[in-house]
Design a protein around this motif. Sequence first.
Motif, short mmCIF file in Angstrom:
data_model
loop_
_atom_site.label_atom_id
_atom_site.label_comp_id
_atom_site.label_asym_id
_atom_site.label_seq_id
_atom_site.Cartn_x
_atom_site.Cartn_y
_atom_site.Cartn_z
N THR A 142 85.77 74.09 69.43
CA THR A 142 86.20 73.45 69.58
C THR A 142 86.11 72.45 70.90
OG1 THR A 142 88.39 73.30 71.14
CG2 THR A 142 88.80 73.95 68.97
N ILE A 143 85.59 70.86 70.92
CA ILE A 143 85.26 69.86 72.03
C ILE A 143 86.07 70.32 73.45
CG2 ILE A 143 84.84 67.91 72.86
CD1 ILE A 143 84.45 66.87 69.73
N GLY A 144 87.46 71.15 73.04
CA GLY A 144 88.14 71.24 73.90
C GLY A 144 87.96 72.23 75.09
N ASN A 145 87.10 73.81 73.61
CA ASN A 145 86.78 74.51 74.91
C ASN A 145 85.94 74.93 75.34
OD1 ASN A 145 88.86 76.46 73.17
ND2 ASN A 145 87.75 76.72 71.75
N ALA A 146 85.36 73.91 74.62
CA ALA A 146 83.54 74.05 75.44
C ALA A 146 84.24 72.86 76.66
CB ALA A 146 82.81 72.72 74.31
N ILE A 147 84.47 71.66 76.70
CA ILE A 147 84.77 70.98 77.97
C ILE A 147 85.62 72.09 78.85
CG2 ILE A 147 86.53 69.81 78.86
CD1 ILE A 147 86.09 68.12 77.21
N ASP A 148 86.96 73.24 78.69
CA ASP A 148 86.99 73.79 79.88
C ASP A 148 85.61 75.02 79.81
OD1 ASP A 148 89.37 72.99 79.03
OD2 ASP A 148 90.56 74.55 77.54
N ASP A 149 85.17 75.07 79.02
CA ASP A 149 83.89 76.01 79.39
C ASP A 149 83.45 75.60 80.43
OD1 ASP A 149 84.74 78.27 78.12
OD2 ASP A 149 83.62 77.10 75.60
N ALA A 150 83.16 74.62 80.50
CA ALA A 150 82.26 73.64 81.08
C ALA A 150 82.45 73.57 82.65
CB ALA A 150 81.55 72.01 80.68
N GLY A 151 83.61 73.19 82.05
CA GLY A 151 84.71 73.20 83.25
C GLY A 151 84.51 74.33 84.37
N ILE A 152 84.61 75.34 84.40
CA ILE A 152 84.95 76.93 84.50
C ILE A 152 82.81 77.21 85.09
CG2 ILE A 152 84.71 79.88 83.59
CD1 ILE A 152 86.94 79.35 81.94
N GLN A 153 82.34 76.46 84.26
CA GLN A 153 80.96 77.64 84.18
C GLN A 153 80.70 76.72 86.23
OE1 GLN A 153 78.12 76.16 82.03
NE2 GLN A 153 76.32 78.08 82.26
#
Length: 157
Positions: A1-12
């Motif tokens: 989802t878009i939310g997961n992608a944003i979370d993943d980008a923040g982690i990265q």
Amino acid sequence: TIGNAIDDAGIQLKIHRALLEAEGNLFTKVGVEVVEGRVLLTGAVPTAEHRVEAVRIAWNVEDIKEVLNEIQIAERAGITAYANDVRISSQLRLRIITDRTVSDINYSIDTVNGVIYLMGIAGDQTELDTVIGYARGISGVTQVISHVRLKDDPRRA
């Protein structure tokens, strides 16, 4: 989802920042991919201590579900080897982009010293087998390591 992608980008971003601040120039030696809180570390470092430090850094970031440590203890063989790795990754990306049966956006590709590392979410086993087959067919590839999960894999929950 878009939310997961944003979370993943923040982690990265957090991992990249910590690698930048670490000793041993880890930022330039370690690649980071994040999919659904799963972190794939790739690259080549000169010592086991550097490898352990990179993993420690990743685990210190919040919301990590798993760290997959594929960091090699070796030096990259130089600009020629690096150019070959870029060529390999580019060829694989082109092959999956042009195949309408593969959802190319779901795959991260990194190549280090001729080893292709795949991460992402495959629609089904046939799609994953196709991508792995393409990877194995590229000149200069010595190994293909897949950390790709299937879309309906219960471990994704």
